[in-house]
Design a protein around this motif. Structure first.
Motif, PDB file in Angstrom:
ATOM      1  N   THR A  71       0.825  -1.208   0.000  1.00  0.00           N
ATOM      2  CA  THR A  71       0.000   0.000   0.000  1.00  0.00           C
ATOM      3  C   THR A  71       0.852   1.249   0.000  1.00  0.00           C
ATOM      4  O   THR A  71       1.942   1.290   0.597  1.00  0.00           O
ATOM      5  CB  THR A  71      -0.920  -0.007   1.234  1.00  0.00           C
ATOM      6  N   CYS A  72       0.342   2.277  -0.640  1.00  0.00           N
ATOM      7  CA  CYS A  72       1.003   3.575  -0.693  1.00  0.00           C
ATOM      8  C   CYS A  72      -0.064   4.641  -0.471  1.00  0.00           C
ATOM      9  O   CYS A  72      -1.112   4.612  -1.136  1.00  0.00           O
ATOM     10  CB  CYS A  72       1.668   3.744  -2.059  1.00  0.00           C
ATOM     11  N   ARG A  73       0.188   5.547   0.456  1.00  0.00           N
ATOM     12  CA  ARG A  73      -0.767   6.626   0.733  1.00  0.00           C
ATOM     13  C   ARG A  73      -0.133   7.965   0.388  1.00  0.00           C
ATOM     14  O   ARG A  73       0.968   8.277   0.854  1.00  0.00           O
ATOM     15  CB  ARG A  73      -1.180   6.609   2.202  1.00  0.00           C
ATOM     16  N   GLY A  89      -0.120   5.089 -14.113  1.00  0.00           N
ATOM     17  CA  GLY A  89      -1.522   5.511 -14.165  1.00  0.00           C
ATOM     18  C   GLY A  89      -2.405   4.673 -13.256  1.00  0.00           C
ATOM     19  O   GLY A  89      -3.557   4.384 -13.595  1.00  0.00           O
ATOM     20  N   VAL A  90      -1.872   4.295 -12.103  1.00  0.00           N
ATOM     21  CA  VAL A  90      -2.541   3.484 -11.070  1.00  0.00           C
ATOM     22  C   VAL A  90      -2.655   2.019 -11.442  1.00  0.00           C
ATOM     23  O   VAL A  90      -2.320   1.145 -10.631  1.00  0.00           O
ATOM     24  CB  VAL A  90      -3.950   4.029 -10.700  1.00  0.00           C
ATOM     25  N   SER A  91      -3.115   1.714 -12.668  1.00  0.00           N
ATOM     26  CA  SER A  91      -3.479   0.324 -12.960  1.00  0.00           C
ATOM     27  C   SER A  91      -3.053  -0.167 -14.340  1.00  0.00           C
ATOM     28  O   SER A  91      -3.372  -1.302 -14.698  1.00  0.00           O
ATOM     29  CB  SER A  91      -4.996   0.151 -12.824  1.00  0.00           C
ATOM     30  N   PHE A 119       0.499  -9.067 -11.596  1.00  0.00           N
ATOM     31  CA  PHE A 119       0.628  -7.746 -10.975  1.00  0.00           C
ATOM     32  C   PHE A 119      -0.605  -6.905 -11.329  1.00  0.00           C
ATOM     33  O   PHE A 119      -1.053  -6.901 -12.476  1.00  0.00           O
ATOM     34  CB  PHE A 119       1.882  -7.018 -11.478  1.00  0.00           C
ATOM     35  N   SER A 120      -1.123  -6.202 -10.341  1.00  0.00           N
ATOM     36  CA  SER A 120      -2.237  -5.299 -10.609  1.00  0.00           C
ATOM     37  C   SER A 120      -2.170  -4.118  -9.645  1.00  0.00           C
ATOM     38  O   SER A 120      -1.613  -4.225  -8.548  1.00  0.00           O
ATOM     39  CB  SER A 120      -3.576  -6.019 -10.489  1.00  0.00           C
ATOM     40  N   GLY A 121      -2.735  -3.008 -10.079  1.00  0.00           N
ATOM     41  CA  GLY A 121      -2.761  -1.818  -9.249  1.00  0.00           C
ATOM     42  C   GLY A 121      -4.181  -1.291  -9.122  1.00  0.00           C
ATOM     43  O   GLY A 121      -5.001  -1.458 -10.019  1.00  0.00           O
ATOM     44  N   ASP A 158      -5.259   6.383  -1.367  1.00  0.00           N
ATOM     45  CA  ASP A 158      -4.626   5.102  -1.043  1.00  0.00           C
ATOM     46  C   ASP A 158      -4.485   4.275  -2.312  1.00  0.00           C
ATOM     47  O   ASP A 158      -5.453   4.091  -3.046  1.00  0.00           O
ATOM     48  CB  ASP A 158      -5.444   4.330  -0.004  1.00  0.00           C
ATOM     49  N   PHE A 159      -3.277   3.766  -2.533  1.00  0.00           N
ATOM     50  CA  PHE A 159      -2.980   3.009  -3.738  1.00  0.00           C
ATOM     51  C   PHE A 159      -2.426   1.647  -3.344  1.00  0.00           C
ATOM     52  O   PHE A 159      -1.718   1.529  -2.340  1.00  0.00           O
ATOM     53  CB  PHE A 159      -1.968   3.768  -4.597  1.00  0.00           C
ATOM     54  N   THR A 160      -2.745   0.647  -4.162  1.00  0.00           N
ATOM     55  CA  THR A 160      -2.352  -0.721  -3.830  1.00  0.00           C
ATOM     56  C   THR A 160      -1.723  -1.401  -5.030  1.00  0.00           C
ATOM     57  O   THR A 160      -2.236  -1.298  -6.150  1.00  0.00           O
ATOM     58  CB  THR A 160      -3.575  -1.532  -3.369  1.00  0.00           C
ATOM     59  N   LEU A 161      -0.625  -2.093  -4.768  1.00  0.00           N
ATOM     60  CA  LEU A 161      -0.042  -3.014  -5.738  1.00  0.00           C
ATOM     61  C   LEU A 161      -0.287  -4.420  -5.201  1.00  0.00           C
ATOM     62  O   LEU A 161       0.063  -4.714  -4.057  1.00  0.00           O
ATOM     63  CB  LEU A 161       1.456  -2.774  -5.897  1.00  0.00           C
ATOM     64  N   THR A 162      -0.873  -5.265  -6.037  1.00  0.00           N
ATOM     65  CA  THR A 162      -1.158  -6.633  -5.637  1.00  0.00           C
ATOM     66  C   THR A 162      -0.422  -7.588  -6.560  1.00  0.00           C
ATOM     67  O   THR A 162      -0.435  -7.418  -7.784  1.00  0.00           O
ATOM     68  CB  THR A 162      -2.662  -6.929  -5.674  1.00  0.00           C
ATOM     69  N   ILE A 163       0.220  -8.564  -5.950  1.00  0.00           N
ATOM     70  CA  ILE A 163       0.797  -9.691  -6.693  1.00  0.00           C
ATOM     71  C   ILE A 163      -0.077 -10.886  -6.351  1.00  0.00           C
ATOM     72  O   ILE A 163      -0.112 -11.328  -5.198  1.00  0.00           O
ATOM     73  CB  ILE A 163       2.261  -9.945  -6.305  1.00  0.00           C
ATOM     74  N   SER A 164      -0.791 -11.410  -7.336  1.00  0.00           N
ATOM     75  CA  SER A 164      -1.840 -12.388  -7.036  1.00  0.00           C
ATOM     76  C   SER A 164      -1.289 -13.742  -6.619  1.00  0.00           C
ATOM     77  O   SER A 164      -1.876 -14.426  -5.771  1.00  0.00           O
ATOM     78  CB  SER A 164      -2.759 -12.554  -8.245  1.00  0.00           C
ATOM     79  N   SER A 165      -0.169 -14.130  -7.200  1.00  0.00           N
ATOM     80  CA  SER A 165       0.452 -15.408  -6.868  1.00  0.00           C
ATOM     81  C   SER A 165       1.960 -15.227  -6.997  1.00  0.00           C
ATOM     82  O   SER A 165       2.500 -15.264  -8.100  1.00  0.00           O
ATOM     83  CB  SER A 165      -0.060 -16.516  -7.797  1.00  0.00           C
ATOM     84  N   LEU A 166       2.599 -15.033  -5.885  1.00  0.00           N
ATOM     85  CA  LEU A 166       4.016 -14.669  -5.857  1.00  0.00           C
ATOM     86  C   LEU A 166       4.887 -15.729  -6.521  1.00  0.00           C
ATOM     87  O   LEU A 166       4.741 -16.936  -6.244  1.00  0.00           O
ATOM     88  CB  LEU A 166       4.451 -14.456  -4.410  1.00  0.00           C
TER      89      LEU A 166
END
Lengths: 122, 107
Positions: free
Chosen positions: B22-24, B50-52, B62-64, B70-78
């Motif tokens: 997360t990034c705020r 551009g966020v995503s 990888f998804s944003g 509040d911004f989120t980077l998600t790695i769905s399956s590391l």
């Protein structure tokens, strides 16, 4: 293939000057804004400055304003950073970075060189 | 200056895990947010802008996303190659600023 190759980093005394260079290939240099970003080894990223595609717009971090000068020579596919009045806290790896978007830029940092190290020490 | 507060500073995870970083931002930055991946001894690489929007060649795991500032980077399956340090960056105002980084370590 996009390539950015920095040079010029070395050890310099506090108060001294240094000029970094970055030669690029693999893209139309004169279409893109360019940045310098620095990083102290083991620490985070610190944006330094930006120059627009034609040199008409330039921005600096407050920490280097008045001491550093960014410039470019589109005929030589080259970016420069003139660093004056160097301080110990300027010691870092300096990266040359291409903006993601042509024209005025997006300010997203798309392609990075491998960096050139600058050490300010007596 | 816009402050970017990133959390956690480090996370231990296993291959296959879902990881969220997360990034705020200290003020509204719209969609002017990017994520970078850096492996030891190498330059950062742009992952998301551009966020995503995924940069070409970045795996779809990888998804944003964003919710306000509040911004989120998600790695769905590391995956093994994902162990690295990740930084957010705002591109809304000069000076451009980065988060402090999140190191994804092997559990």
């Amino acid at each position: 293939e996009v390539q950015l190759v920095e040079s010029g980093g070395t050890v310099v005394q506090p108060g001294g000057s240094l000029r970094l260079s970055c030669v690029v290939s693999g893209f139309d240099f004169d279409d893109y804004a360019m940045h310098w970003v620095r990083q102290v080894p083991g620490k985070g990223l610190d944006w330094v400055c930006l120059i627009s595609w034609d040199g008409g717009n330039i921005y600096y971090a407050d920490s280097v304003m008045g001491r550093f000068t960014i410039s470019r020579d589109n005929s030589r596919n080259s970016l420069y950073l003139q660093m004056n009045s160097l301080r110990r806290e300027d010691s870092a790896l300096y990266y040359c970075v291409r903006d993601r978007q042509g024209g005025s830029g997006s300010y997203f940092l798309d392609s990075w060189g491998q960096g050139t190290p600058v050490t300010v020490s007596s | 200056d816009i402050q970017m507060t990133q959390s956690p500073s480090s996370v231990s995870a296993s291959v296959g895990d879902r990881v969220t970083i997360t990034c705020r931002a200290s003020q509204v930055i719209g969609n002017w947010l990017a994520w970078y991946q850096q492996k030891p001894g190498t330059a950062p690489k742009l992952l998301v802008y551009g966020v995503s929007d995924l940069r070409s060649g970045v795996p779809s795991r990888f998804s944003g996303s964003a919710s306000g500032t509040d911004f989120t980077l998600t790695i769905s399956s590391l995956q093994p190659e994902d162990f690295a340090t990740y930084y957010c960056q705002q591109a809304h105002k000069f000076p451009l600023t980065f988060g402090g980084g999140t190191t994804v370590q092997i559990k």
